[in-house]
Motif scaffolding. Sequence first.
Motif, PDB file in Angstrom:
ATOM      1  N   GLU A 354       0.575   4.286  10.587  1.00  0.00           N
ATOM      2  CA  GLU A 354       1.656   3.584   9.886  1.00  0.00           C
ATOM      3  C   GLU A 354       1.996   2.285  10.608  1.00  0.00           C
ATOM      4  O   GLU A 354       2.167   1.231   9.970  1.00  0.00           O
ATOM      5  CB  GLU A 354       2.906   4.460   9.803  1.00  0.00           C
ATOM      6  N   ARG A 355       2.092   2.349  11.921  1.00  0.00           N
ATOM      7  CA  ARG A 355       2.434   1.158  12.697  1.00  0.00           C
ATOM      8  C   ARG A 355       1.365   0.074  12.517  1.00  0.00           C
ATOM      9  O   ARG A 355       1.693  -1.122  12.470  1.00  0.00           O
ATOM     10  CB  ARG A 355       2.569   1.545  14.166  1.00  0.00           C
ATOM     11  N   ALA A 356       0.113   0.484  12.368  1.00  0.00           N
ATOM     12  CA  ALA A 356      -0.973  -0.497  12.265  1.00  0.00           C
ATOM     13  C   ALA A 356      -1.034  -1.190  10.910  1.00  0.00           C
ATOM     14  O   ALA A 356      -1.356  -2.387  10.821  1.00  0.00           O
ATOM     15  CB  ALA A 356      -2.306   0.201  12.561  1.00  0.00           C
ATOM     16  N   VAL A 357      -0.746  -0.467   9.828  1.00  0.00           N
ATOM     17  CA  VAL A 357      -0.901  -1.056   8.488  1.00  0.00           C
ATOM     18  C   VAL A 357       0.397  -1.621   7.932  1.00  0.00           C
ATOM     19  O   VAL A 357       0.374  -2.472   7.029  1.00  0.00           O
ATOM     20  CB  VAL A 357      -1.474  -0.024   7.481  1.00  0.00           C
ATOM     21  N   ARG A 358       1.550  -1.180   8.448  1.00  0.00           N
ATOM     22  CA  ARG A 358       2.839  -1.577   7.872  1.00  0.00           C
ATOM     23  C   ARG A 358       3.031  -3.097   7.843  1.00  0.00           C
ATOM     24  O   ARG A 358       3.552  -3.635   6.846  1.00  0.00           O
ATOM     25  CB  ARG A 358       3.973  -0.915   8.648  1.00  0.00           C
ATOM     26  N   PRO A 359       2.621  -3.845   8.870  1.00  0.00           N
ATOM     27  CA  PRO A 359       2.844  -5.302   8.833  1.00  0.00           C
ATOM     28  C   PRO A 359       2.169  -6.013   7.659  1.00  0.00           C
ATOM     29  O   PRO A 359       2.564  -7.136   7.315  1.00  0.00           O
ATOM     30  CB  PRO A 359       2.251  -5.771  10.168  1.00  0.00           C
ATOM     31  N   PHE A 360       1.188  -5.376   7.045  1.00  0.00           N
ATOM     32  CA  PHE A 360       0.439  -6.037   5.971  1.00  0.00           C
ATOM     33  C   PHE A 360       0.906  -5.616   4.581  1.00  0.00           C
ATOM     34  O   PHE A 360       0.315  -6.008   3.568  1.00  0.00           O
ATOM     35  CB  PHE A 360      -1.057  -5.756   6.150  1.00  0.00           C
ATOM     36  N   PHE A 361       1.968  -4.812   4.510  1.00  0.00           N
ATOM     37  CA  PHE A 361       2.518  -4.406   3.214  1.00  0.00           C
ATOM     38  C   PHE A 361       3.113  -5.610   2.465  1.00  0.00           C
ATOM     39  O   PHE A 361       2.972  -5.722   1.254  1.00  0.00           O
ATOM     40  CB  PHE A 361       3.610  -3.346   3.422  1.00  0.00           C
ATOM     41  N   THR A 362       3.798  -6.458   3.202  1.00  0.00           N
ATOM     42  CA  THR A 362       4.531  -7.546   2.539  1.00  0.00           C
ATOM     43  C   THR A 362       3.602  -8.578   1.895  1.00  0.00           C
ATOM     44  O   THR A 362       4.011  -9.309   0.993  1.00  0.00           O
ATOM     45  CB  THR A 362       5.454  -8.249   3.527  1.00  0.00           C
ATOM     46  N   SER A 363       2.351  -8.645   2.355  1.00  0.00           N
ATOM     47  CA  SER A 363       1.415  -9.653   1.829  1.00  0.00           C
ATOM     48  C   SER A 363       0.412  -9.077   0.830  1.00  0.00           C
ATOM     49  O   SER A 363      -0.591  -9.744   0.512  1.00  0.00           O
ATOM     50  CB  SER A 363       0.677 -10.321   2.990  1.00  0.00           C
ATOM     51  N   ILE A 364       0.656  -7.846   0.345  1.00  0.00           N
ATOM     52  CA  ILE A 364      -0.257  -7.249  -0.637  1.00  0.00           C
ATOM     53  C   ILE A 364      -0.239  -8.113  -1.910  1.00  0.00           C
ATOM     54  O   ILE A 364       0.828  -8.466  -2.416  1.00  0.00           O
ATOM     55  CB  ILE A 364       0.191  -5.807  -0.982  1.00  0.00           C
ATOM     56  N   PRO A 365      -1.418  -8.498  -2.433  1.00  0.00           N
ATOM     57  CA  PRO A 365      -1.462  -9.350  -3.634  1.00  0.00           C
ATOM     58  C   PRO A 365      -0.780  -8.696  -4.823  1.00  0.00           C
ATOM     59  O   PRO A 365      -0.838  -7.467  -5.011  1.00  0.00           O
ATOM     60  CB  PRO A 365      -2.957  -9.504  -3.908  1.00  0.00           C
ATOM     61  N   GLY A 366      -0.163  -9.516  -5.687  1.00  0.00           N
ATOM     62  CA  GLY A 366       0.440  -9.040  -6.936  1.00  0.00           C
ATOM     63  C   GLY A 366       1.715  -8.323  -6.726  1.00  0.00           C
ATOM     64  O   GLY A 366       2.247  -7.726  -7.650  1.00  0.00           O
TER      65      GLY A 366
END
Length: 366
Positions: A354-366
């Motif tokens: 969770e800690r590794a992928v969470r920072p990239f949630f905000t930039s998910i396309p669409g």
Amino acid sequence: MAIYEITQNSLTALVETSFGAEGIYERKDLQRHLRQNIGVISADLYVIAEEYGEWLDSNRRIDLLCIDRDANLVVIEVKRTEDGGHMELQAIRYAAMLSTMTFRQLVEAHAAFLAPTGQTPEQAEAIILSFLRWESADEDAFATEVRIILVSADFSKEVTMSVMWLNQHGLDIRCIRLKPYRLPDKRLLLDVQQIIPLPEASDFQTQIRAKEQAGREHRAEQSNGMYQFWAKLLEHAKTKSTLHAGRRPTTDGWISGGSGRAGLSFTYSARRSDSQVELYIDVGDKEKNLIVFRHFQSHDAEIEAAFGSALDWQDLPQSRGCRIRALIPGGWRSAKEDWKSLHEEMVDAMVRLERAVRPFFTSIPG
């Protein structure tokens, strides 16, 4: 089918008669003969009592109470009717009542049965032990099943269908048909036939029941083991993360927790010998899922560095969803003493994922 007398020149059908026409009664005649000659029904039976009715708050009585060589109790119900009445329902009630019987109660029942012959309770117990080939009483091996044998002049379709259905669901019920025939010289013959199950199918059906029972026990063990596995994992997980705080143990092979983003879930999975933690992606259709998956994959170096090791990136072409997972040796069938360390490793991996992928949630396309 008729029974024929063979002579040198002909086959002559014997005259089928009925118990009613011959003045033969259930208890006075049929039951008495069967009690004295129980081998007519089955060679592995021994009569414990007749008209047994030591029930709590009940005055019903079993025609013949027996045991078999495997120490199972056997209920025998006898009718002289052509349809068997409702004897299968009656016998099931008796079997249920007997299901709590102990070996000591069996000895007491047999001692009461033998009392008119002068036998003592000690002799009654010795006779039973001799029949079972036991050195001493064994409560654990006694009455693991209660079998039922229905004996009648014939059986209605309702009875036979009920018996076959009950046998398919784990009971052991046999139907024995008795047909009387009158010879020209006035002698009376009795044709004894097991019609359910057919004798040639009995061993096969016994094997099928044993296989089904083993399957049920395996599924129960698996479900219970899986439930315990998840209960222990969730108990530890709530001390490290809130991802699965609202989840309860299950018998399924996975437990998912919401990520706060629709279509993305953090999931624990467990198999017999390995487990995994994953980010599962299913935002609606395969094309959209691949877009989200490739977004995370474009940052794989950063994500794996934050996680602390390589991850397994699966676009799952045969499925709609995609996932990013970490495999962990050891599953729910691991020794229970190893569960604690396995759960710690799984929860630690989930926290790191969770800690590794969470920072990239905000930039998910669409």
